[in-house]
Structure formats: C-alpha cells, structure tokens
Design an enzyme around this catalytic site. Structure first.
Site, PDB file in Angstrom:
ATOM      1  N   GLU A   1       7.488 -22.150   7.538  1.00  0.00           N
ATOM      2  CA  GLU A   1       7.752 -21.502   8.742  1.00  0.00           C
ATOM      3  C   GLU A   1       8.883 -22.173   9.544  1.00  0.00           C
ATOM      4  O   GLU A   1       9.281 -21.346  10.577  1.00  0.00           O
ATOM      5  CB  GLU A   1       6.645 -21.162   9.294  1.00  0.00           C
ATOM      6  CG  GLU A   1       5.897 -22.346  10.285  1.00  0.00           C
ATOM      7  CD  GLU A   1       4.763 -22.033  11.053  1.00  0.00           C
ATOM      8  OE1 GLU A   1       4.936 -22.137  12.336  1.00  0.00           O
ATOM      9  OE2 GLU A   1       3.828 -21.310  10.535  1.00  0.00           O
TER      10      GLU A   1
ATOM     11  N   GLU B   1       0.647  -1.209  -0.032  1.00  0.00           N
ATOM     12  CA  GLU B   1       0.024   0.126  -0.092  1.00  0.00           C
ATOM     13  C   GLU B   1       0.901   1.461  -0.057  1.00  0.00           C
ATOM     14  O   GLU B   1       0.350   2.400  -0.110  1.00  0.00           O
ATOM     15  CB  GLU B   1      -0.924  -0.177   1.317  1.00  0.00           C
ATOM     16  CG  GLU B   1      -2.107  -1.117   1.217  1.00  0.00           C
ATOM     17  CD  GLU B   1      -3.052  -0.789   0.024  1.00  0.00           C
ATOM     18  OE1 GLU B   1      -3.064   0.300  -0.450  1.00  0.00           O
ATOM     19  OE2 GLU B   1      -3.930  -1.657  -0.096  1.00  0.00           O
TER      20      GLU B   1
END
EC number: 4.2.1.126
Length: 300
Positions: free
Chosen positions: A116, A85
């Site tokens: 992960e 953004e």
C-alpha cells in the site's frame, strides 16, 4: 519516515467504546450496533456527490469506458467484491467493472507487506490495465492518504480519466486530486483505527450505490427487476423465469418457452411476451434502443 495519524477521524478514540473490554457480550454488541447505525446517515449526507459519480459512470459505460476501483487492504477487497458481482447480476462484461488491490491477487486473502506504500505500483497497475480518458477511477481508502491509491489517482488524471474518491476523512490528500469526492464521515471506530468496521461498511454501501445506480441508468433494470441476469446456476434459472413472470404477468410455461426461444436472455423474453415479437425481432428492437425495455416497448 514518521506518519502522523493523530489528525485522522478514523484513527481517533471513540468515547462510546473506551471501556468495551469490560462490558458483557450483549453490552459490547450493543455499542457496536449503535455505532453502526451512524453509517447510513453519513452516507445519506453525501448522496449528491454519489449521484454525480453514478452519472459519470453511466456516461462512461455508454461511451465504451469502464469503472475501475483501486484500493489497499479492506478497501481494495471491497472494490473487488463489488466488481465481481456485476457480471452475474447484470450480465455485464467482466472487464466493465474492475477492482484492483495493492499487491495483486494474493493480497485478496493475505496482507502483502508494504504494497500500500508503493505509489508507483498504483500507477503501473492502471497502466497495465490500459486506463484511458473514457474510464472512471474510484480511489478507495478510509484514511484518504494511501500512497498506492494516490499514485493511481495521479496517473488517472494524467490520462484524462474521471477521478473520484471514497474516503472517510475530510480534507485528505486524495480529495485534492479528485474530480468528485465522496466522504462519508462515520467518526471514530469502536476499536481504534479498525477502519474495516464503520468505514468499511460505509464504503460497501456507497459501492453498492455506484454500480446499482449505473446499471439502472444503462437499462439493466426494468422496474426493480434485474433483467440482464445470467442463468449460471439452478437458482438463477428459476430467478429468470420469475423475473419474466413478474414483468409480464405470463404463466411459468410461457416464461419458459420465451426464454428457450431466445437463448435464455431474460430481457428479450420479456419484450417477446409483452410485444408479441419473435426472438430475433425482439433482440433487434432491444439493440435499436440500447437495451432499454421501456423504450423498445414504446416503439411499437
């Protein structure tokens, strides 16, 4: 290897939601809403630490450094969301704020098995990115113990980068590695262990603060106006005009003319209207003052 999660706040059972499966829909949502209201207070409690990270990021930006987020699952996706953004909102280079997720781009939409848990991958992803001492790394993990993030943090420390954590469990392994710890303790989740809920909301609030604060500190906001916004669609074309009008008090015609003369660079158009400078002179004046409109205006 057995992993003991029982000591983690984010893995504890929430007494307020123990019977949520037998509540009416409105009652169920009321419990969720009441728990969500605790999130902003948890973030408020760590504002000094968030401020330290914002200031470190601003220094990095002004010194040619970057902000790098790293995380797995929800945490990684939130970092990518915040990073993505920044260019349309602040006209920043897409490489200025970067989000990494364990498992790469495919993990944005679908979980990648065991990614992960790969400590070495966390380090190699940063190595591929060319992380250096000018950069700031924010490791994001609700648990505070994700191996991918720990590996990234260790690598960042080894190259001299500033390292911060964003987790929701105090005294976690990540906190031992960081220069600055941001730990909003939101308490047990409504659905036990579902850290995409309160923990994820807290992470989003903090990430909003980090980039918004750093962009303000580097001159990309004038008043409360996003003066480096890029006109990449019809909505943003009109927003640029509105920003120039709000910042200067000029007419829409004047705003349009100023924007057309400076290749739709909102900040330049504002300085043109307020100072009477032509586009070339306004751009030069802004460059002289590192993009800060207020400083450029005071130098008349």
């Amino acid at each position: 290897m057995k992993i003991d999660l029982t000591a983690l706040v984010t893995e504890s059972r929430n007494k307020a939601s123990e019977n949520i499966d037998v509540l009416s829909t409105v009652e169920m949502l009321t419990v969720i809403n009441q728990e969500d209201q605790k999130v902003a207070l948890a973030v408020e409690a760590i504002l000094p630490q968030i401020a330290d990270v914002v200031d470190a990021i601003a220094v990095a930006f002004q010194s040619g450094g970057r902000l790098i987020y790293t995380g797995a699952g929800t945490s990684g996706r939130l970092g990518i969301l915040d990073a993505s953004e920044c260019p349309p909102t602040y006209g920043s280079n897409p490489d200025l704020v970067v989000g990494l997720i364990a498992g790469g781009h495919k993990a944005i939409l679908k979980a990648v098995e065991n990614a992960e848990d790969n400590r070495e991958l966390g380090a190699s992803d940063l190595q591929d990115l060319g992380l250096n001492e000018k950069d700031v790394l924010v490791g994001i993990a609700a648990s505070g113990r994700t191996p991918y993030v720990l590996g990234a943090m260790e690598y960042a420390k080894s190259v001299g980068a500033t390292v911060a954590t964003l987790s929701c469990n105090p005294n976690s392994p990540m906190t031992e590695l960081a220069d600055i710890n941001m730990t909003p303790v939101v308490g047990p989740e409504v659905v036990t262990g579902s850290s995409r809920m309160k923990a994820g909301t807290a992470q989003k609030l903090v990430l909003n603060m980090l980039t918004t604060g750093a962009m303000i500190r580097t001159g990309k906001v004038f008043g409360n106006l996003m003066v480096d916004v890029e006109a990449t669609n019809a909505k943003l074309v009109q927003r640029q005009k509105n920003i120039v009008i709000e910042a200067t008090g000029c007419s829409e015609v004047e705003a349009s003319e100023a924007l057309s003369q400076c290749d739709n660079h909102c900040k330049t158009a504002i300085l043109m209207v307020l100072s009477g400078l032509d586009a070339q002179s306004a751009k030069a004046k802004l460059a002289q003052h590192n993009g800060f409109i207020r400083n450029a205006l005071s130098d008349q």
